[in-house]
Design a protein around this motif. Structure first.
Motif, PDB file in Angstrom:
ATOM      1  N   GLY A 114       0.800  -1.232   0.000  1.00  0.00           N
ATOM      2  CA  GLY A 114       0.000   0.000   0.000  1.00  0.00           C
ATOM      3  C   GLY A 114       0.828   1.276   0.000  1.00  0.00           C
TER       4      GLY A 114
ATOM      5  N   GLU B 188       1.303   2.877  -3.574  1.00  0.00           N
ATOM      6  CA  GLU B 188       0.030   3.471  -4.012  1.00  0.00           C
ATOM      7  C   GLU B 188      -0.235   4.772  -3.252  1.00  0.00           C
ATOM      8  N   LEU B 189       0.056   4.768  -1.948  1.00  0.00           N
ATOM      9  CA  LEU B 189      -0.186   5.966  -1.142  1.00  0.00           C
ATOM     10  C   LEU B 189       0.702   7.124  -1.606  1.00  0.00           C
TER      11      LEU B 189
ATOM     12  N   THR C 242      -1.697  -1.691   4.493  1.00  0.00           N
ATOM     13  CA  THR C 242      -2.693  -1.767   3.400  1.00  0.00           C
ATOM     14  C   THR C 242      -3.864  -0.818   3.684  1.00  0.00           C
ATOM     15  N   GLU C 243      -4.079  -0.499   4.966  1.00  0.00           N
ATOM     16  CA  GLU C 243      -5.194   0.399   5.328  1.00  0.00           C
ATOM     17  C   GLU C 243      -4.837   1.875   5.176  1.00  0.00           C
TER      18      GLU C 243
ATOM     19  N   THR D 224      -4.744   4.267   3.033  1.00  0.00           N
ATOM     20  CA  THR D 224      -5.110   4.840   1.734  1.00  0.00           C
ATOM     21  C   THR D 224      -5.267   6.350   1.893  1.00  0.00           C
TER      22      THR D 224
ATOM     23  N   ASP E  95      -7.743   8.087   0.921  1.00  0.00           N
ATOM     24  CA  ASP E  95      -9.121   8.359   1.351  1.00  0.00           C
ATOM     25  C   ASP E  95      -9.248   8.207   2.862  1.00  0.00           C
TER      26      ASP E  95
END
Ligand code: BG6
Ligand code: MG
Length: 220
Positions: A97, A100-101, A206-207, A209, A211
């Motif tokens: 993650g 992606e972040l 993974t958490e 994000t 958002d």
């Protein structure tokens, strides 16, 4: 509005915490001291020399028994072992993650900085091929005080020119969360205990994000 995200490195971006532990365990055993994962939690976020002093104290050896040259030699021995362990790091060792972040933050124009106590930070960012995402990297050698003092996170915000109230800090250590809180920032904890006051806690990267960060972010 969240305008910057300040990252810890070891244990947030990549799992180098396990390599620090291995290298300290080896050094400690040469001194007849045995350290376990539980004790290792107390070394996370702590500078190299302060970690060594904590290990000596844990083993019942006062650091006053050693000359400063001997302490430096022990710290260097640990760092040489550690450097061997991180030599072969590749982008595959980014925690899930994180790539992606970083990409999402960049695309939204959110500033990104590294607030790590590690002097090996820039080398690791290069090995992970993410150095270009960082607008600023704090040099821990120039700081007066380590985590839990807020200096490192306040320095990161100042280098970016962003008000600390508009910054989120991400940490996996107790000392690091305390540092973010003392800096008056929004504190995000990865796998940290419940009772240390992190504003937003995740079990895994993974958490993390964009958002989730935006929706939990609150002004301090
Ligand atoms: C922190 C780690 O990020 O950096 C600590 O959590 C480590 O375990 C500290 O001691 C200093 O790192 P280095 O690479 O300068 O020895
Ligand atoms: Mg860490």
């Amino acid at each position: 509005m969240m305008q910057a995200v300040l990252f810890d490195l070891d244990g947030v971006i990549t799992d180098t915490a396990k390599y620090h532990f291995q290298a300290w365990k080896r050094l400690a055993s040469t001194l007849g001291i045995s350290i376990d994962e539980r004790f290792n939690e107390r070394l996370k976020g702590v500078s190299r020399m302060d970690s060594l002093k904590r290990i000596l104290e844990y083993g019942g050896l006062s650091n006053h028994h050693f000359t400063s040259i001997q302490l430096e030699q022990m710290a260097e021995q640990k760092n040489n072992d550690y450097k061997q362990l991180i030599q072969g790091i590749t982008p595959k060792e980014l925690l899930p993650g994180i790539s992606e972040l970083l990409t999402a933050l960049r695309s939204k124009g959110i500033k990104i900085a590294l607030a790590s106590a590690s002097k090996n930070g820039p080398f690791i960012l290069e090995r992970l091929k993410i150095d270009t995402f960082f607008d600023s990297v704090v040099d821990p050698a120039k700081l007066q005080k380590g985590k839990p003092d807020p200096e490192i996170f306040l320095t990161a915000a100042a280098q970016l020119g962003i008000d600390p109230k508009e910054c989120a800090g991400i940490e996996d250590s107790v000392a690091g969360i305390e540092s973010i809180l003392a800096a008056g920032m929004f504190a995000v904890g990865v796998g940290v205990p419940e009772n240390i006051g992190a504003h937003f806690r995740v079990a895994s990267t993974t958490e993390l994000t964009i958002d989730a960060l935006f929706s939990h972010f609150k002004h301090r």
